[in-house]
Design a protein around this motif. Structure first.
Motif, PDB file in Angstrom:
ATOM      1  N   PRO A 120      30.875  20.945 -49.499  1.00 36.11           N
ATOM      2  CA  PRO A 120      31.415  19.615 -49.829  1.00 36.11           C
ATOM      3  C   PRO A 120      31.005  19.169 -51.228  1.00 36.11           C
ATOM      4  CG  PRO A 120      30.469  19.624 -47.624  1.00 36.11           C
ATOM      5  CD  PRO A 120      30.088  20.923 -48.255  1.00 36.11           C
ATOM      6  N   GLU A 121      31.958  18.590 -51.946  1.00 39.43           N
ATOM      7  CA  GLU A 121      31.674  18.097 -53.295  1.00 39.43           C
ATOM      8  C   GLU A 121      30.611  17.014 -53.235  1.00 39.43           C
ATOM      9  OE1 GLU A 121      34.082  16.099 -57.079  1.00 39.43           O
ATOM     10  OE2 GLU A 121      35.180  16.889 -55.347  1.00 39.43           O
ATOM     11  N   GLY A 122      29.605  17.144 -54.072  1.00 42.17           N
ATOM     12  CA  GLY A 122      28.523  16.167 -54.095  1.00 42.17           C
ATOM     13  C   GLY A 122      27.263  16.624 -53.390  1.00 42.17           C
ATOM     14  N   LEU A 123      27.351  17.751 -52.647  1.00 47.28           N
ATOM     15  CA  LEU A 123      26.175  18.320 -51.992  1.00 47.28           C
ATOM     16  C   LEU A 123      25.816  19.643 -52.635  1.00 47.28           C
ATOM     17  CD1 LEU A 123      26.719  17.831 -48.133  1.00 47.28           C
ATOM     18  CD2 LEU A 123      25.169  16.554 -49.616  1.00 47.28           C
ATOM     19  N   SER A 124      24.535  19.858 -52.895  1.00 44.04           N
ATOM     20  CA  SER A 124      24.067  21.168 -53.324  1.00 44.04           C
ATOM     21  C   SER A 124      23.913  22.056 -52.093  1.00 44.04           C
ATOM     22  CB  SER A 124      22.730  21.051 -54.047  1.00 44.04           C
ATOM     23  OG  SER A 124      21.716  20.652 -53.138  1.00 44.04           O
ATOM     24  N   MET A 125      23.780  23.361 -52.304  1.00 45.60           N
ATOM     25  CA  MET A 125      23.559  24.255 -51.170  1.00 45.60           C
ATOM     26  C   MET A 125      22.273  23.873 -50.433  1.00 45.60           C
ATOM     27  SD  MET A 125      24.925  28.061 -52.152  1.00 45.60           S
ATOM     28  CE  MET A 125      24.285  28.240 -53.806  1.00 45.60           C
ATOM     29  N   ARG A 126      21.245  23.557 -51.181  1.00 41.64           N
ATOM     30  CA  ARG A 126      19.972  23.144 -50.579  1.00 41.64           C
ATOM     31  C   ARG A 126      20.161  21.904 -49.720  1.00 41.64           C
ATOM     32  NH1 ARG A 126      16.472  19.434 -52.920  1.00 41.64           N
ATOM     33  NH2 ARG A 126      14.333  19.411 -52.080  1.00 41.64           N
ATOM     34  N   GLU A 127      20.837  20.898 -50.233  1.00 41.49           N
ATOM     35  CA  GLU A 127      21.051  19.659 -49.479  1.00 41.49           C
ATOM     36  C   GLU A 127      21.887  19.897 -48.234  1.00 41.49           C
ATOM     37  OE1 GLU A 127      20.965  16.364 -53.103  1.00 41.49           O
ATOM     38  OE2 GLU A 127      22.790  17.527 -52.701  1.00 41.49           O
ATOM     39  N   ASP A 294      29.497   8.240 -48.373  1.00 40.32           N
ATOM     40  CA  ASP A 294      28.935   6.969 -47.924  1.00 40.32           C
ATOM     41  C   ASP A 294      27.943   7.098 -46.777  1.00 40.32           C
ATOM     42  OD1 ASP A 294      31.314   7.736 -46.581  1.00 40.32           O
ATOM     43  OD2 ASP A 294      31.561   5.747 -45.735  1.00 40.32           O
ATOM     44  N   TRP A 295      27.918   8.224 -46.059  1.00 38.17           N
ATOM     45  CA  TRP A 295      26.920   8.437 -45.017  1.00 38.17           C
ATOM     46  C   TRP A 295      25.779   9.339 -45.497  1.00 38.17           C
ATOM     47  CZ3 TRP A 295      29.904   9.463 -39.772  1.00 38.17           C
ATOM     48  CH2 TRP A 295      30.513   8.270 -39.360  1.00 38.17           C
ATOM     49  N   ARG A 296      25.734   9.609 -46.770  1.00 37.40           N
ATOM     50  CA  ARG A 296      24.730  10.526 -47.308  1.00 37.40           C
ATOM     51  C   ARG A 296      23.313   9.985 -47.061  1.00 37.40           C
ATOM     52  NH1 ARG A 296      25.104  14.043 -51.930  1.00 37.40           N
ATOM     53  NH2 ARG A 296      23.043  14.557 -52.756  1.00 37.40           N
ATOM     54  N   PRO A 297      22.474  10.704 -46.330  1.00 33.02           N
ATOM     55  CA  PRO A 297      21.112  10.218 -46.086  1.00 33.02           C
ATOM     56  C   PRO A 297      20.334  10.087 -47.394  1.00 33.02           C
ATOM     57  CG  PRO A 297      21.674  11.999 -44.575  1.00 33.02           C
ATOM     58  CD  PRO A 297      22.752  11.965 -45.617  1.00 33.02           C
ATOM     59  N   ASP A 298      19.513   9.046 -47.481  1.00 30.42           N
ATOM     60  CA  ASP A 298      18.736   8.839 -48.701  1.00 30.42           C
ATOM     61  C   ASP A 298      17.272   9.234 -48.527  1.00 30.42           C
ATOM     62  OD1 ASP A 298      17.843   6.833 -47.050  1.00 30.42           O
ATOM     63  OD2 ASP A 298      18.512   5.177 -48.320  1.00 30.42           O
ATOM     64  N   ALA A 299      16.934   9.834 -47.364  1.00 31.87           N
ATOM     65  CA  ALA A 299      15.546  10.226 -47.118  1.00 31.87           C
ATOM     66  C   ALA A 299      15.429  11.716 -46.803  1.00 31.87           C
ATOM     67  CB  ALA A 299      14.962   9.391 -45.983  1.00 31.87           C
ATOM     68  N   LEU A 300      16.342  12.526 -47.347  1.00 34.65           N
ATOM     69  CA  LEU A 300      16.323  13.954 -47.042  1.00 34.65           C
ATOM     70  C   LEU A 300      15.001  14.621 -47.408  1.00 34.65           C
ATOM     71  CD1 LEU A 300      19.895  15.262 -47.986  1.00 34.65           C
ATOM     72  CD2 LEU A 300      18.884  15.059 -45.716  1.00 34.65           C
ATOM     73  N   ASP A 301      14.429  14.234 -48.541  1.00 33.95           N
ATOM     74  CA  ASP A 301      13.185  14.861 -48.974  1.00 33.95           C
ATOM     75  C   ASP A 301      11.996  14.445 -48.113  1.00 33.95           C
ATOM     76  OD1 ASP A 301      14.131  16.450 -51.108  1.00 33.95           O
ATOM     77  OD2 ASP A 301      14.292  14.680 -52.384  1.00 33.95           O
ATOM     78  N   ILE A 302      12.120  13.337 -47.401  1.00 36.98           N
ATOM     79  CA  ILE A 302      11.077  12.909 -46.475  1.00 36.98           C
ATOM     80  C   ILE A 302      11.248  13.590 -45.128  1.00 36.98           C
ATOM     81  CG2 ILE A 302      10.101  10.912 -45.258  1.00 36.98           C
ATOM     82  CD1 ILE A 302      11.063   9.200 -47.629  1.00 36.98           C
ATOM     83  N   ILE A 303      12.489  13.718 -44.695  1.00 29.26           N
ATOM     84  CA  ILE A 303      12.792  14.282 -43.379  1.00 29.26           C
ATOM     85  C   ILE A 303      12.644  15.805 -43.362  1.00 29.26           C
ATOM     86  CG2 ILE A 303      14.676  14.629 -41.705  1.00 29.26           C
ATOM     87  CD1 ILE A 303      15.729  11.848 -42.564  1.00 29.26           C
ATOM     88  N   SER A 304      12.958  16.458 -44.467  1.00 28.57           N
ATOM     89  CA  SER A 304      13.051  17.919 -44.498  1.00 28.57           C
ATOM     90  C   SER A 304      11.953  18.552 -45.335  1.00 28.57           C
ATOM     91  CB  SER A 304      14.404  18.339 -45.076  1.00 28.57           C
ATOM     92  OG  SER A 304      15.472  17.722 -44.387  1.00 28.57           O
ATOM     93  N   HIS A 305      11.586  19.784 -44.972  1.00 30.36           N
ATOM     94  CA  HIS A 305      10.721  20.570 -45.841  1.00 30.36           C
ATOM     95  C   HIS A 305      11.164  22.028 -45.834  1.00 30.36           C
ATOM     96  CE1 HIS A 305       8.503  21.277 -42.018  1.00 30.36           C
ATOM     97  NE2 HIS A 305       8.112  22.399 -42.587  1.00 30.36           N
ATOM     98  N   GLU A 306      10.911  22.681 -46.944  1.00 32.77           N
ATOM     99  CA  GLU A 306      11.414  24.028 -47.187  1.00 32.77           C
ATOM    100  C   GLU A 306      10.377  25.085 -46.832  1.00 32.77           C
ATOM    101  OE1 GLU A 306      12.097  26.488 -51.250  1.00 32.77           O
ATOM    102  OE2 GLU A 306      13.473  24.795 -51.007  1.00 32.77           O
ATOM    103  N   ILE A 307      10.856  26.193 -46.263  1.00 30.04           N
ATOM    104  CA  ILE A 307      10.009  27.357 -46.027  1.00 30.04           C
ATOM    105  C   ILE A 307      10.749  28.611 -46.492  1.00 30.04           C
ATOM    106  CG2 ILE A 307       8.826  26.316 -44.063  1.00 30.04           C
ATOM    107  CD1 ILE A 307      10.525  28.168 -42.244  1.00 30.04           C
ATOM    108  N   SER A 308      10.002  29.683 -46.653  1.00 31.67           N
ATOM    109  CA  SER A 308      10.590  30.975 -46.974  1.00 31.67           C
ATOM    110  C   SER A 308      10.913  31.730 -45.689  1.00 31.67           C
ATOM    111  CB  SER A 308       9.624  31.796 -47.834  1.00 31.67           C
ATOM    112  OG  SER A 308       8.377  31.924 -47.171  1.00 31.67           O
ATOM    113  N   LEU A 309      11.692  32.792 -45.821  1.00 30.65           N
ATOM    114  CA  LEU A 309      12.143  33.550 -44.646  1.00 30.65           C
ATOM    115  C   LEU A 309      10.963  34.110 -43.860  1.00 30.65           C
ATOM    116  CD1 LEU A 309      14.791  34.447 -43.288  1.00 30.65           C
ATOM    117  CD2 LEU A 309      14.687  36.546 -44.639  1.00 30.65           C
ATOM    118  N   ASP A 310       9.921  34.556 -44.544  1.00 27.57           N
ATOM    119  CA  ASP A 310       8.798  35.187 -43.838  1.00 27.57           C
ATOM    120  C   ASP A 310       7.971  34.193 -43.021  1.00 27.57           C
ATOM    121  OD1 ASP A 310       7.715  33.928 -46.030  1.00 27.57           O
ATOM    122  OD2 ASP A 310       6.373  35.570 -46.585  1.00 27.57           O
TER     123      ASP A 310
END
Length: 334
Positions: A120-127, A294-310
């Motif tokens: 979707p336009e406006g979202l990065s792959m990470r988001e 308009d429904w884009r969450p504004d707390a993604l960095d608070i709700i989510s955290h990244e890990i590696s495959l391993d």
């Protein structure tokens, strides 16, 4: 883009004791079924269904060894369908991905073109994978509720399983849309987290676990997004306001629903089933576009955290033991 002879993937396979366990492996492309679109996966996410698949739940996955992962976002390497071309940024969420088709916990997936949608336009792959199936399911629940007349002015919306990924994103999406939210959780000590992502009130989940046997309860909320099922869902239905909407999104506690017909025939409560896996593509794109706008969450960095495959195997077990708050998304890039 050079396709390697082997690539990394989490494989759920039988160990020496006969149990199914997720392990990091090198696999080959010829281990995957042949479909129209080959995608180099850059991000995925961890969902409850993935954890079940990765630990041998044959109600989710029939045959092992298997690569779980119901979400994937990446770049098209090859497409036999003219709807997509090499280099397109795309995503796949749901359908049979990660269930009986090798999924997003591998650096490549090969899937039917009908499962693939443009990023979707406006979202990065990470988001997009910070949201994933959890965010899409929460948004689909709100979409169906509003189609049935749900409005912020009707009263608060209860979110059960509020500390999980779907629950947390549901709170943030509802808050962005102007709703008051009652968050029911076993993690009531984390008041600051829930208030930060948009909850108006935080209650212990036992307050939504009525054992009285009453057919109807005092009306406490105008709508519900439920992720747990069982008696908590029954309580939520029996305490829902007249003509309210209850969206059923999960069964983390139980697949059973001990409820009578009175909430439906006396109070006109609407019970809405939310099946994100088979959602038609036209509606899927519409809801994802709302998530990107308009429904884009504004707390993604608070709700989510990244890990590696391993690190996925340990997080799979943490999720099943209820020790993960919010969302986990996976970076599969080398």
């Amino acid at each position: 883009m050079v396709i390697p002879e082997t690539f990394k993937a989490i494989r759920a396979e039988e160990n020496s004791s006969g149990s199914i366990e997720p392990v990091l492996k090198e696999v080959t492309l010829d281990s995957m079924p042949v479909h129209e679109v080959l995608i180099r996966v850059e991000y995925s996410s961890l969902n409850y269904k993935d954890a079940l698949s990765a630990t041998g739940n044959r109600g989710v996955t029939r045959n092992y060894p298997h690569t779980p992962g119901i979400d994937a976002c990446g770049t098209v390497v090859y497409s036999a369908d003219q709807a997509f071309k090499k280099g397109d940024l795309v995503m796949v969420c749901g359908y049979d991905l990660g269930m009986n088709t090798p999924g997003g916990f591998g650096q490549y997936i090969q899937v039917p073109a009908a499962w693939v949608m443009p990023l979707p336009e406006g979202l990065s792959m990470r988001e997009s994978m910070m949201l994933g199936t959890a965010g899409f399911t929460a948004a689909l629940a709100l979409y169906k509720m509003e189609m049935n007349g749900q409005k912020p002015g009707n009263g608060p919306v209860l979110v059960t399983g509020a500390g999980g990924g779907l629950g947390s994103l549901a709170i943030n999406i509802l808050s962005r849309s102007g709703y008051q939210i009652i968050a029911a959780t076993g993690k009531t000590s984390e008041q600051e987290y829930f208030k930060t992502i948009g909850a108006t009130q935080v209650i212990d989940r036992e307050q939504v676990n009525d054992q009285s046997g009453k057919l109807l309860l005092c009306q406490r909320w105008a709508g519900v997004i439920d992720t747990v099922g069982g008696n908590i869902l029954s309580t939520a239905i029996r305490a829902c306001q007249t003509h309210g909407n209850v969206a059923v999104c999960g069964n983390a506690a139980s697949f059973e629903l001990p409820v009578n017909v009175y909430p439906f025939i006396l109070n006109g409560v609407n019970l809405l089933g939310i099946d994100s896996a088979t959602c038609p593509m036209e509606l899927r794109k519409k809801v994802w576009n709302k998530l990107a706008d308009d429904w884009r969450p504004d707390a993604l960095d608070i709700i989510s955290h990244e890990i590696s495959l391993d690190r996925l195997p340990e997080h799979i077990h943490l999720l099943l033991s209820g020790k993960i708050r919010g969302r986990v998304y996976v970076n599969l890039k080398d």
